[in-house]
Design a protein around this motif. Structure first.
Motif, PDB file in Angstrom:
ATOM      1  N   LEU A 157     -70.242 -23.016 -18.791  1.00 55.88           N
ATOM      2  CA  LEU A 157     -71.456 -22.218 -19.001  1.00 55.88           C
ATOM      3  C   LEU A 157     -72.731 -23.060 -19.094  1.00 55.88           C
ATOM      4  N   PHE A 158     -72.573 -24.324 -19.482  1.00 60.20           N
ATOM      5  CA  PHE A 158     -73.727 -25.184 -19.721  1.00 60.20           C
ATOM      6  C   PHE A 158     -73.637 -26.439 -18.867  1.00 60.20           C
ATOM      7  N   ASP A 159     -74.802 -27.035 -18.597  1.00 64.01           N
ATOM      8  CA  ASP A 159     -74.846 -28.281 -17.841  1.00 64.01           C
ATOM      9  C   ASP A 159     -74.256 -29.441 -18.651  1.00 64.01           C
ATOM     10  N   LYS A 160     -74.458 -29.381 -19.967  1.00 64.80           N
ATOM     11  CA  LYS A 160     -73.960 -30.432 -20.847  1.00 64.80           C
ATOM     12  C   LYS A 160     -73.556 -29.799 -22.177  1.00 64.80           C
ATOM     13  N   VAL A 161     -72.412 -30.226 -22.692  1.00 61.89           N
ATOM     14  CA  VAL A 161     -71.946 -29.782 -24.002  1.00 61.89           C
ATOM     15  C   VAL A 161     -71.728 -31.020 -24.858  1.00 61.89           C
ATOM     16  N   ILE A 162     -72.338 -31.019 -26.029  1.00 59.41           N
ATOM     17  CA  ILE A 162     -72.135 -32.106 -26.986  1.00 59.41           C
ATOM     18  C   ILE A 162     -71.273 -31.542 -28.107  1.00 59.41           C
ATOM     19  N   VAL A 163     -70.070 -32.070 -28.221  1.00 56.27           N
ATOM     20  CA  VAL A 163     -69.163 -31.680 -29.293  1.00 56.27           C
ATOM     21  C   VAL A 163     -69.487 -32.583 -30.468  1.00 56.27           C
ATOM     22  N   CYS A 164     -69.939 -31.982 -31.534  1.00 58.90           N
ATOM     23  CA  CYS A 164     -70.499 -32.749 -32.639  1.00 58.90           C
ATOM     24  C   CYS A 164     -69.667 -32.585 -33.906  1.00 58.90           C
ATOM     25  N   ALA A 165     -69.037 -33.661 -34.326  1.00 58.33           N
ATOM     26  CA  ALA A 165     -68.307 -33.664 -35.591  1.00 58.33           C
ATOM     27  C   ALA A 165     -69.324 -33.795 -36.722  1.00 58.33           C
ATOM     28  N   VAL A 166     -69.356 -32.790 -37.564  1.00 58.65           N
ATOM     29  CA  VAL A 166     -70.313 -32.753 -38.663  1.00 58.65           C
ATOM     30  C   VAL A 166     -69.565 -32.705 -39.991  1.00 58.65           C
TER      31      VAL A 166
END
Length: 162
Positions: A27-36
């Motif tokens: 769905l997106f050009d870039k996905v950042i999977v962010c561990a928070v």
């Protein structure tokens, strides 16, 4: 570029998370999977660095996905990375209710940030990080619950006593 952030504690990453990540990557050009950090989870099984390593190994084959670690306010991370959306996964109706409330808070802090909720695939909805931590604790097979690269890392850490 349409950038989305998929935040979570990822303690550890599961096949359910990967399903959401893969769907978001279409769905997106870039996905950042962010561990928070999650202040409600008092005793995580993995350090932030280990959670990041598990994520990096798991998303390595996805060209438009990267993993990151963040300890601050999520909307600040999204703003700094030019994200237009947060991606959230839900496994049941009560998850949706929680995500709806959080989406309103995120929007009040960062009006240009939308929240996209992706429901879990029914075949994966029973998998939670809590359940996977129990499987790890009792040295059960992980391949049906975690991405294979992450499962291999965990097994290696267990064999090395970490």
């Amino acid at each position: 570029m349409r950038i989305a952030v998929f935040p979570g504690s990822f303690d550890p990453v599961t096949l359910g998370h990967m399903n959401i990540i893969e769907r978001a990557s279409r769905l997106f050009d870039k996905v950042i999977v962010c561990a928070v950090s999650n202040g409600e989870k008092r005793s995580p099984m993995f350090t932030p660095e280990q959670r990041l390593a598990l994520l990096q190994a798991s998303v390595a084959g996805l060209e438009n996905v990267e993993a990151a670690l963040w300890s601050g306010l999520l909307t600040d991370f999204a703003r700094e990375h030019g994200a237009l959306a947060l991606v959230r996964g839900t496994r049941c109706g009560s998850n949706f209710d929680e995500e709806y409330t959080m989406a309103q808070i995120y929007r009040s802090l960062c009006p240009q940030l939308d929240t996209i909720v992706i429901p879990a695939e029914p075949t994966l909805a029973h998998i939670s990080s809590t359940m996977v931590r129990e499987m790890i604790k009792y040295a059960q097979p992980l391949e049906n619950y975690m991405p294979l690269p992450a499962a291999k890392l965990v097994k290696g850490w267990q064999n090395n006593g970490k």
